[in-house]
Scaffold this motif. Sequence first.
Motif, PDB file in Angstrom:
ATOM      1  N   ALA A   9      37.523  35.066  40.017  1.00  0.00           N
ATOM      2  CA  ALA A   9      38.785  35.778  39.855  1.00  0.00           C
ATOM      3  C   ALA A   9      38.518  37.277  39.717  1.00  0.00           C
ATOM      4  CB  ALA A   9      39.524  35.273  38.614  1.00  0.00           C
ATOM      5  N   SER A  10      39.442  38.092  40.222  1.00  0.00           N
ATOM      6  CA  SER A  10      39.300  39.547  40.126  1.00  0.00           C
ATOM      7  C   SER A  10      39.429  39.987  38.678  1.00  0.00           C
ATOM      8  CB  SER A  10      40.382  40.238  40.964  1.00  0.00           C
ATOM      9  OG  SER A  10      40.267  39.897  42.313  1.00  0.00           O
TER      10      SER A  10
ATOM     11  N   LYS B 136      42.589  36.134  46.862  1.00  0.00           N
ATOM     12  CA  LYS B 136      41.151  36.392  46.838  1.00  0.00           C
ATOM     13  C   LYS B 136      40.807  37.241  48.054  1.00  0.00           C
ATOM     14  CE  LYS B 136      40.204  31.892  49.016  1.00  0.00           C
ATOM     15  NZ  LYS B 136      39.435  30.620  48.884  1.00  0.00           N
TER      16      LYS B 136
ATOM     17  N   SER C   2      35.346  33.476  48.652  1.00  0.00           N
ATOM     18  CA  SER C   2      35.382  34.009  47.295  1.00  0.00           C
ATOM     19  C   SER C   2      35.828  32.938  46.308  1.00  0.00           C
ATOM     20  CB  SER C   2      36.334  35.202  47.226  1.00  0.00           C
ATOM     21  OG  SER C   2      36.399  35.717  45.919  1.00  0.00           O
ATOM     22  N   THR C   3      35.159  32.890  45.168  1.00  0.00           N
ATOM     23  CA  THR C   3      35.503  31.893  44.143  1.00  0.00           C
ATOM     24  C   THR C   3      35.893  32.534  42.809  1.00  0.00           C
ATOM     25  OG1 THR C   3      33.153  31.721  43.558  1.00  0.00           O
ATOM     26  CG2 THR C   3      34.035  30.115  45.141  1.00  0.00           C
TER      27      THR C   3
ATOM     28  N   GLU D  64      43.963  39.795  50.335  1.00  0.00           N
ATOM     29  CA  GLU D  64      43.877  39.433  48.913  1.00  0.00           C
ATOM     30  C   GLU D  64      45.249  39.155  48.327  1.00  0.00           C
ATOM     31  OE1 GLU D  64      42.249  41.250  44.665  1.00  0.00           O
ATOM     32  OE2 GLU D  64      41.288  41.840  46.541  1.00  0.00           O
TER      33      GLU D  64
ATOM     34  N   GLU E  54      33.522  43.339  44.624  1.00  0.00           N
ATOM     35  CA  GLU E  54      33.197  43.072  43.221  1.00  0.00           C
ATOM     36  C   GLU E  54      33.148  44.371  42.425  1.00  0.00           C
ATOM     37  OE1 GLU E  54      29.519  41.159  40.572  1.00  0.00           O
ATOM     38  OE2 GLU E  54      29.441  41.125  42.760  1.00  0.00           O
TER      39      GLU E  54
END
Length: 325
Positions: free
Chosen positions: A217-218, A209, A214-215, A204, A49
Amino acid sequence: MTIARSQIIQLAETLFYHCVSRCVRRAFLCGVDQVSQQSFEHRRAWLIERIHLLASVFTIDVAGYAIMSNHYHLILHVNHAAAQALSDREVAERWQVLFKGSKVVDRYLAGEEGVAELAQATLAKWRAQLFDISWFMRCLNENIARRANAEDNCTGRFWEGRFKSQPLLDEKALLAAMVYVDLNPIRAEMCKSIPESEFTSAYERIHGKPCEDSTGASKKPLMSFISTDSNLNEACLPCTQAQYFELLDWSSRVVRADKKGVISIEQPPLLQQLAFNQNQWQILCTSLGKVTHGAIGALNQVEHFHQSRGCKRRPRTDVVVQLFG
């Protein structure tokens, strides 16, 4: 002897760097402590993150990463041109995502010309820091250290000294470092295949992801490969994604002798284009972090890099010659 970071990171020589940070003593970045049986796996998500947030603020692209139990790897690209193209307002907005702003800059952006000289000096400093790897790593490591120490209810160092940065001087060095980083979990026997290697850039890129759970978005995608849609002015990695994954899959079979599937005698076309033989490539895939810690690339480029640093002693080049010719 410790080398000043300004001598290691030289944008005139290369814009790509392999960076590594490692935890002190028995501190856990991620993984499970075998003594206390406490799990720290959630810290991997902290790192991912934060990395994506910083990539969206700094003009620094993330080309690759791997989050391990007590250290992590990053392949970073300094997008100097993008930093210079930012408007003063964009510089201020990006800076204020992470840091306190400046009243003088706010007044200047509001149209007050009387503070222009002082505000422009501040903006110039911020602009330079937005493409500074040391500032990027500082903002990453300090944040994770504070959160980990608070969770562990302790104080003191969390990271083992300064982060290590390795200049990647040409395409061969860049792709070798990327493959080495993406194969970290397979070498460590944390997983058996690339599609299973969570918290790596390869995972990724495949799944969109960083991990299965992971939910979100980057905030900024990873640095892109060359494609037919690539903008000529856009910084891209020097091969297509299909070429890279063909090379990565072949390399993963070389790294793991017990991996299902026969290793093809025929090398991937990209490996042939890079002019590596299988022995050189196997060393790079398995031992890049052990055989050399300095700048890597063609011999003439390594020597030029050290000359530009003002080194009086000629560095050992036997490993460079062995691996890069």
